[in-house]
Write a protein that holds these residues in place. Structure first.
Motif, PDB file in Angstrom:
ATOM      1  N   CYS A  23      -0.966  16.807  -0.859  1.00  0.00           N
ATOM      2  CA  CYS A  23      -1.783  15.750  -1.440  1.00  0.00           C
ATOM      3  C   CYS A  23      -2.541  16.368  -2.611  1.00  0.00           C
TER       4      CYS A  23
ATOM      5  N   TYR B 167      -0.049  11.212   7.390  1.00  0.00           N
ATOM      6  CA  TYR B 167       1.217  11.973   7.320  1.00  0.00           C
ATOM      7  C   TYR B 167       1.606  12.422   8.727  1.00  0.00           C
TER       8      TYR B 167
ATOM      9  N   GLY C 229       0.872  -1.172   0.000  1.00  0.00           N
ATOM     10  CA  GLY C 229       0.000   0.000   0.000  1.00  0.00           C
ATOM     11  C   GLY C 229       0.904   1.215   0.000  1.00  0.00           C
ATOM     12  N   SER C 230       0.393   2.343  -0.516  1.00  0.00           N
ATOM     13  CA  SER C 230       1.257   3.526  -0.513  1.00  0.00           C
ATOM     14  C   SER C 230       1.490   4.005   0.921  1.00  0.00           C
ATOM     15  N   VAL C 231       0.611   3.646   1.833  1.00  0.00           N
ATOM     16  CA  VAL C 231       0.751   4.110   3.214  1.00  0.00           C
ATOM     17  C   VAL C 231       2.076   3.631   3.821  1.00  0.00           C
TER      18      VAL C 231
ATOM     19  N   SER D  18      -0.660   4.905  -5.976  1.00  0.00           N
ATOM     20  CA  SER D  18      -1.261   3.723  -5.365  1.00  0.00           C
ATOM     21  C   SER D  18      -2.011   2.878  -6.379  1.00  0.00           C
TER      22      SER D  18
ATOM     23  N   ARG E 149      -3.121  -4.442  -1.242  1.00  0.00           N
ATOM     24  CA  ARG E 149      -2.139  -3.540  -0.639  1.00  0.00           C
ATOM     25  C   ARG E 149      -0.912  -3.388  -1.522  1.00  0.00           C
TER      26      ARG E 149
ATOM     27  N   THR F 188      -4.508   1.239  -5.039  1.00  0.00           N
ATOM     28  CA  THR F 188      -5.723   1.088  -4.232  1.00  0.00           C
ATOM     29  C   THR F 188      -6.932   1.789  -4.829  1.00  0.00           C
ATOM     30  N   LYS F 189      -6.710   2.994  -5.361  1.00  0.00           N
ATOM     31  CA  LYS F 189      -7.834   3.881  -5.689  1.00  0.00           C
ATOM     32  C   LYS F 189      -8.325   3.627  -7.111  1.00  0.00           C
TER      33      LYS F 189
ATOM     34  N   ASP G  22      -2.057   9.972  -5.038  1.00  0.00           N
ATOM     35  CA  ASP G  22      -2.822   8.710  -5.022  1.00  0.00           C
ATOM     36  C   ASP G  22      -4.142   8.801  -5.792  1.00  0.00           C
ATOM     37  N   PHE G  23      -4.684  10.026  -5.919  1.00  0.00           N
ATOM     38  CA  PHE G  23      -5.976  10.163  -6.618  1.00  0.00           C
ATOM     39  C   PHE G  23      -5.832  10.805  -7.994  1.00  0.00           C
TER      40      PHE G  23
ATOM     41  N   PHE H 260      -4.986  13.849   4.439  1.00  0.00           N
ATOM     42  CA  PHE H 260      -4.876  12.447   4.858  1.00  0.00           C
ATOM     43  C   PHE H 260      -4.120  12.373   6.193  1.00  0.00           C
TER      44      PHE H 260
ATOM     45  N   ASN I  29      -7.209  14.799  -0.302  1.00  0.00           N
ATOM     46  CA  ASN I  29      -8.226  14.040   0.418  1.00  0.00           C
ATOM     47  C   ASN I  29      -8.369  14.713   1.793  1.00  0.00           C
TER      48      ASN I  29
ATOM     49  N   ASP J  92       1.740  13.525  -2.646  1.00  0.00           N
ATOM     50  CA  ASP J  92       0.879  12.341  -2.716  1.00  0.00           C
ATOM     51  C   ASP J  92      -0.104  12.491  -3.885  1.00  0.00           C
TER      52      ASP J  92
HETATM   53  C1  PLP Z   1      -4.323  10.581   0.142  1.00  0.00           C
HETATM   54  C2  PLP Z   1      -4.036   9.165   0.496  1.00  0.00           C
HETATM   55  N1  PLP Z   1      -2.766   8.739   0.466  1.00  0.00           N
HETATM   56  C3  PLP Z   1      -2.446   7.478   0.789  1.00  0.00           C
HETATM   57  C4  PLP Z   1      -3.419   6.573   1.147  1.00  0.00           C
HETATM   58  C5  PLP Z   1      -3.028   5.172   1.466  1.00  0.00           C
HETATM   59  O1  PLP Z   1      -3.499   4.334   0.448  1.00  0.00           O
HETATM   60  P1  PLP Z   1      -2.951   2.876   0.181  1.00  0.00           P
HETATM   61  O2  PLP Z   1      -2.050   2.517   1.292  1.00  0.00           O
HETATM   62  O3  PLP Z   1      -4.143   2.005   0.114  1.00  0.00           O
HETATM   63  O4  PLP Z   1      -2.216   2.944  -1.132  1.00  0.00           O
HETATM   64  C6  PLP Z   1      -4.753   6.972   1.213  1.00  0.00           C
HETATM   65  C7  PLP Z   1      -5.792   6.040   1.641  1.00  0.00           C
HETATM   66  O5  PLP Z   1      -6.927   6.382   1.858  1.00  0.00           O
HETATM   67  C8  PLP Z   1      -5.066   8.309   0.875  1.00  0.00           C
HETATM   68  O6  PLP Z   1      -6.316   8.766   0.914  1.00  0.00           O
END
Ligand code: PLP
Length: 376
Positions: A166, A126, A97-99, A228, A239, A230-231, A200-201, A123, A170, A198
């Motif tokens: 970000c 961080y 996962g990017s987290v 990511s 993950r 994930t999205k 991710d979106f 998010f 988010n 970030d």
């Molecule tokens: C802005 C942002 N960054 C990172 C993540 C982590 O995502 P993941 O670990 O699923 O890639 C999320 C998850 O909601 C997110 O909203």
């Protein structure tokens, strides 16, 4: 010894868990609603789910399970590098996962008492990652439009070790213009500040390539871009995420990461997902159309203030409804609709919610439910 937990580092003892969307497990666990009955608008993932080709690949790869995965995820790094113009495998690191990479970044680059600038609301991980290493988050509250003011941001950035941004953000969905991000990274470079961007979106943004900074990492040794699966790619439960940066940065991050951090099925599925151009095209088209539909539908409900968005979710001020976000969430849940109460986000009050853009049938159900609850 009373409890070994007392031996944990002080900064760890202070940590609090972050709240996230997609709480269907909690709810199902409490048997509030069975999982299949809930329309989950709290989790911002592709409503079409993962690429069918990725799923097929997973099924064909089950025989890999008895083996350790490639610790360097080489085939995945190559596939990611190939999907951008100016990127080599050495510029990429994959994460669970990017987290995982947010925490790895803080672990590798932040020391006790270093400061990281974080505009809020954003998010929550961080801040937690920074606190975990004993460094100090400097939270910069965004104004009523929730846009990043780059001049103010640059002033506040002075003396920090790193900044988090970000884009799109988010929970707001707001996209910071390219020129502002470039100004921030340029200034940061001249002040030896690291920029953790970030994205991710960003795959949900129209003309994503115009806004992404991935292809700029050759120019900016202080830039780390997060992505990511994930999205947009919908491989949520597998993950898998990645970061792109100067190869020296990737080298130190890679040296510090846990081994075998991306499992074998996640690795092959992510490669297949990147190759399924048709699924990506369908997903972008659907989000573009449904975002507009949902935006128009929700904006027509007079007590909702819907913010402009470039992502696959909408951020809404509900104070005019007379309900808090938590109350509205409970009311919608009675009809099987789960939304994100944003009260847990730092920097906003208890009157904001976030809803994901889903398919037409689901979006219609959301609109209908909002009307039932608010126009009663
Ligand atoms: C802005 C942002 N960054 C990172 C993540 C982590 O995502 P993941 O670990 O699923 O890639 C999320 C998850 O909601 C997110 O909203």
């Amino acid at each position: 010894m009373k409890s070994a937990a007392n031996l944990a580092r002080e900064e760890i003892k202070q940590l609090k868990p972050c709240v996230h969307g997609g709480e269907i497990w909690n709810l199902s666990g409490r048997k509030v609603l069975e999982k299949a009955d809930i329309l989950d608008f709290s989790s911002n993932v592709n409503p079409l789910g993962p690429s069918p080709k990725a799923i097929q690949t997973i099924k064909k790869s089950l025989s890999l399970i008895p083996y350790y995965p490639d610790p360097n995820a080489t085939a995945l790094l190559d596939a990611i590098a190939c999907s951008f113009k100016a990127i080599n495998r050495e510029n990429v690191i994959a994460g669970n996962g990017s987290v995982e990479l947010i925490y790895l970044f803080a672990d590798v680059f932040m020391s006790k008492d270093d400061v990281a600038l974080i505009p809020v609301p954003t998010f929550s991980e961080y801040e937690k990652a920074v606190r975990k290493v004993g460094a100090r988050p400097k939270l910069l509250k965004l104004g009523p439009s929730f846009k990043v003011d780059s001049s103010l941001f640059i002033r506040e950035m002075r003396g920090t070790k790193a900044v988090f941004l970000c884009n799109p953000n988010n929970p707001t969905g707001i996209l910071t213009p390219r020129a502002d991000i470039a100004r921030i990274i340029d200034e940061a470079l001249s002040e030896n500040v690291l920029v953790f961007l970030d994205e991710d979106f960003i795959e949900f943004v129209d003309e994503e390539k115009r806004f992404s900074f991935v292809d700029e990492i050759g120019r900016y040794p202080n830039l780390i871009v997060l992505r990511s699966f994930t999205k947009f790619f919908g491989l949520t439960g597998l993950r898998v995420g990645y970061a792109l940066a100067d190869k020296e940065v990737v080298k130190v991050l890679s040296a510090a990461k846990a081994p075998w951090n991306v499992n074998c099925l996640a690795q092959v599925a992510a490669v297949a997902a990147l190759q399924d151009v048709e699924h990506m095209r369908r997903s972008s088209k659907l989000i573009k159309k449904e975002r507009k539909f949902l935006m128009e539908g929700l904006s027509s409900i007079s007590v909702l203030k819907v913010y402009p968005t470039d992502a696959n979710f909408l951020f809404i001020d509900v104070r005019q409804s007379g309900f808090t976000a938590a109350q509205l969430k409970e009311k919608l849940l009675k009809y099987g609709v789960l939304i994100r109460d944003c009260t847990s986000f730092v920097g906003i009050d208890e009157y904001y919610i976030r809803v994901a853009v889903k398919t037409r049938r689901e979006n219609l159900k959301l609109l209908e439910t909002f009307k039932k609850v608010l126009e009663k």
